[in-house]
Design a protein around this motif. Structure first.
Motif, short mmCIF file in Angstrom:
data_model
loop_
_atom_site.label_atom_id
_atom_site.label_comp_id
_atom_site.label_asym_id
_atom_site.label_seq_id
_atom_site.Cartn_x
_atom_site.Cartn_y
_atom_site.Cartn_z
N LEU A 158 25.12 76.83 -23.92
CA LEU A 158 25.95 76.31 -22.83
C LEU A 158 25.68 74.81 -22.65
N ALA A 159 26.57 74.15 -21.94
CA ALA A 159 26.34 72.74 -21.62
C ALA A 159 25.06 72.63 -20.79
N PRO A 160 24.36 71.50 -20.84
CA PRO A 160 23.14 71.36 -20.03
C PRO A 160 23.45 71.56 -18.54
N ALA A 161 22.58 72.29 -17.86
CA ALA A 161 22.73 72.49 -16.41
C ALA A 161 22.50 71.17 -15.68
N PRO A 162 23.12 70.97 -14.50
CA PRO A 162 22.93 69.72 -13.76
C PRO A 162 21.46 69.47 -13.42
N ASP A 163 21.10 68.21 -13.31
CA ASP A 163 19.72 67.82 -12.99
C ASP A 163 19.31 68.31 -11.61
N CYS A 164 18.05 68.71 -11.49
CA CYS A 164 17.48 69.10 -10.21
C CYS A 164 15.96 69.17 -10.40
N TYR A 165 15.26 69.52 -9.34
CA TYR A 165 13.80 69.65 -9.40
C TYR A 165 13.44 71.12 -9.22
N VAL A 166 12.53 71.58 -10.04
CA VAL A 166 12.19 73.01 -10.08
C VAL A 166 10.72 73.19 -9.72
N GLY A 209 27.34 75.86 -7.41
CA GLY A 209 27.92 77.08 -7.97
C GLY A 209 26.89 77.92 -8.72
N ILE A 210 25.96 77.24 -9.39
CA ILE A 210 24.88 77.95 -10.08
C ILE A 210 23.94 78.59 -9.07
N LEU A 211 23.54 77.80 -8.08
CA LEU A 211 22.56 78.28 -7.09
C LEU A 211 23.09 79.44 -6.27
N ASP A 212 24.38 79.41 -5.98
CA ASP A 212 25.00 80.50 -5.20
C ASP A 212 24.96 81.83 -5.95
N ARG A 213 24.83 81.77 -7.27
CA ARG A 213 24.89 82.99 -8.09
C ARG A 213 23.54 83.39 -8.66
N ILE A 242 17.00 75.08 -2.13
CA ILE A 242 18.37 75.54 -1.86
C ILE A 242 18.47 77.03 -2.19
N ASN A 243 17.74 77.45 -3.22
CA ASN A 243 17.63 78.87 -3.53
C ASN A 243 16.36 79.09 -4.32
N SER A 244 15.88 80.32 -4.32
CA SER A 244 14.68 80.64 -5.11
C SER A 244 14.85 82.03 -5.72
N LEU A 245 14.15 82.27 -6.81
CA LEU A 245 14.35 83.50 -7.58
C LEU A 245 13.09 83.81 -8.38
N GLY A 255 11.87 77.69 -7.26
CA GLY A 255 12.79 77.21 -6.23
C GLY A 255 13.47 75.94 -6.73
N ILE A 256 14.75 75.79 -6.40
CA ILE A 256 15.52 74.63 -6.86
C ILE A 256 15.70 73.64 -5.71
N PHE A 257 15.34 72.39 -5.97
CA PHE A 257 15.44 71.31 -4.99
C PHE A 257 16.31 70.19 -5.55
N VAL A 258 17.03 69.51 -4.67
CA VAL A 258 17.84 68.35 -5.07
C VAL A 258 17.04 67.07 -4.90
N GLU A 259 16.20 67.04 -3.86
CA GLU A 259 15.43 65.82 -3.57
C GLU A 259 13.99 65.97 -4.04
#
Length: 286
Positions: A158-166, A209-213, A242-245, A255-259
């Motif tokens: 798949l295309a690279p997922a958008p940047d974020c902090y994990v 959209g990724i995080l919601d799913r 924003i979400n964790s799994l 957990g996924i963070f934007v900042e």
């Protein structure tokens, strides 16, 4: 080439669904895999004969039970290599954690042997060999963002997922993948993750959209057995994720963070509260 060094990257599952149990005992899965910047380091050295595995981890076998050994043996037999190899593993990826630590080391071994002995294998060749070692090995050979189907060996890049902090946290427990799948009743799964929707969100570069799913049906087994997993998930969200799994069969939670600053504060807080034995702050990588 007499020596070679390679990094073996960990993975997380952004979404994990079990479609059904197969007659052979395996499970048909549908999941989105993502490489993250946590890695082991493998050093290869040509020797006269035999396979010698060494590691700085006291938890891992260094005999034929080690997936590194199995991968090296497979390459030696397949390509009629007459020399031997010594492989040292510097371990950083959490063990028995749902991050494909053993599988990615095996994948790195296939790549390392290919380079060390100048075998000329393509990635496709190595992926086809990898499935003989384990279902996650072909993905670990490929890396990046991918849809995995079948038992995990049918891969669509798949295309690279958008940047974020994990933020990644592994509690002080080990979970057996075998235990989790044995205790999962695929027919009793009430809600299946929207993996197709997540693939579309990745194509649209929609992080939200990724995080919601983000869902993992294996949580129904592992979280019930180990409540600390839910505790870490909830705490990450309280700290700004924003979400964790749970990743894979667990027990690692991400957990996924934007900042970045918020992610760093959450890292410090989790470390202070000692909810997890190993904590990492990383990003997606290709």
């Amino acid at each position: 080439m007499n020596e070679y060094r390679i990094k073996a990257y960990a993975k997380i599952n952004l979404g994990l669904d079990v479609v059904r149990r197969l007659e052979n005992g395996y499970h048909e899965v549908k999941m989105v895999m993502q490489t993250v910047g946590i890695y082991d380091v493998l050093d290869f050295q040509r020797t006269a004969r035999g396979i010698v595995i060494t590691t700085d981890s006291g938890e891992l076998p260094t005999n034929e039970d080690n997936l590194i050994y199995k991968a090296a043996k497979l390459m030696i037999e397949k390509y009629h290599i007459t020399e031997g190899v010594k492989i040292h593993l510097e371990k950083h990826i959490p063990i028995a954690a749902g991050m494909a630590g053993g599988s990615t080391d095996a994948a790195a071994t296939l790549k390392g042997m290919n380079r060390l002995f100048d075998l000329g294998c393509t990635l496709k060749d190595l992926m086809e060999l990898g499935v003989k070692i384990g279902a996650d090995v072909p993905y670990c050979v490929m890396g990046g963002t991918a849809l995995a189907e079948g038992i995990g060996e049918k891969l669509t890049p798949l295309a690279p997922a958008p940047d974020c902090y994990v933020l990644v946290a592994k509690p002080d427990i080990n979970v057996s993948t075998k235990y989790v799948y044995e205790h999962l009743d695929a027919q009793e799964i009430r809600k299946h993750p929207d993996i197709d929707g997540m693939v579309e969100a990745i194509a649209e570069e929609s992080l939200q959209g990724i995080l919601d799913r983000m869902e993992n049906v294996l949580e129904t087994v592992t979280v019930s057995a180990y409540p600390i997993i839910q505790k870490i998930k909830d705490r990450m969200k309280e700290l700004g994720a924003i979400n964790s799994l749970m990743s894979g069969s667990g027990p690692t939670v991400f957990g996924i963070f934007v900042e970045k600053d918020m992610a760093r504060r959450a890292y410090d807080k989790l470390e202070e509260e000692q909810l997890a034995k190993q904590i990492f702050l990383t990003e997606f990588c290709e």
